[in-house]
Design a protein around this motif. Structure first.
Motif, short mmCIF file in Angstrom:
data_model
loop_
_atom_site.label_atom_id
_atom_site.label_comp_id
_atom_site.label_asym_id
_atom_site.label_seq_id
_atom_site.Cartn_x
_atom_site.Cartn_y
_atom_site.Cartn_z
N CYS A 39 -7.34 8.73 0.14
CA CYS A 39 -6.38 8.20 -0.83
C CYS A 39 -7.09 7.22 -1.77
N LYS A 40 -6.69 7.26 -3.02
CA LYS A 40 -7.19 6.27 -3.97
C LYS A 40 -6.07 5.85 -4.89
N TRP A 41 -6.22 4.69 -5.50
CA TRP A 41 -5.19 4.14 -6.38
C TRP A 41 -5.38 4.72 -7.78
N ASP A 42 -4.34 5.32 -8.32
CA ASP A 42 -4.37 5.84 -9.68
C ASP A 42 -3.78 4.76 -10.58
N HIS A 46 -0.04 4.26 -11.67
CA HIS A 46 0.44 3.18 -10.80
C HIS A 46 0.96 3.68 -9.45
N HIS A 47 0.18 4.53 -8.81
CA HIS A 47 0.53 4.93 -7.44
C HIS A 47 -0.70 5.47 -6.74
N ARG A 48 -0.57 5.69 -5.42
CA ARG A 48 -1.69 6.23 -4.66
C ARG A 48 -1.72 7.75 -4.78
N VAL A 49 -2.94 8.30 -4.88
CA VAL A 49 -3.12 9.74 -4.92
C VAL A 49 -3.94 10.11 -3.69
N CYS A 50 -3.41 11.03 -2.87
CA CYS A 50 -4.09 11.43 -1.65
C CYS A 50 -4.39 12.92 -1.69
#
Length: 54
Positions: A39-42, A46-50
């Protein structure tokens, strides 16, 4: 009478599956190296992308 017979036969079928399931699972070929989630922060959205990687 048929309802009782149906319920009894379905219970017996599930019991048979419960007995056979471990042997079926052990006979299955080994899985690929275990996948895990990264997971990383987009910041733009403004949300997490996994996603899953090997």
């Amino acid at each position: 009478m048929k309802t009782k017979h149906f319920i009894l036969s379905s219970i017996l079928a599930f019991a048979g599956l419960a007995v056979l399931a471990p042997s079926i699972a052990s006979a299955a070929p080994p899985h690929h190296p275990k996948k895990h989630k990264v997971c990383k922060w987009d910041a733009r959205h403004h949300h997490r992308v996994c996603h899953w990687v090997r």
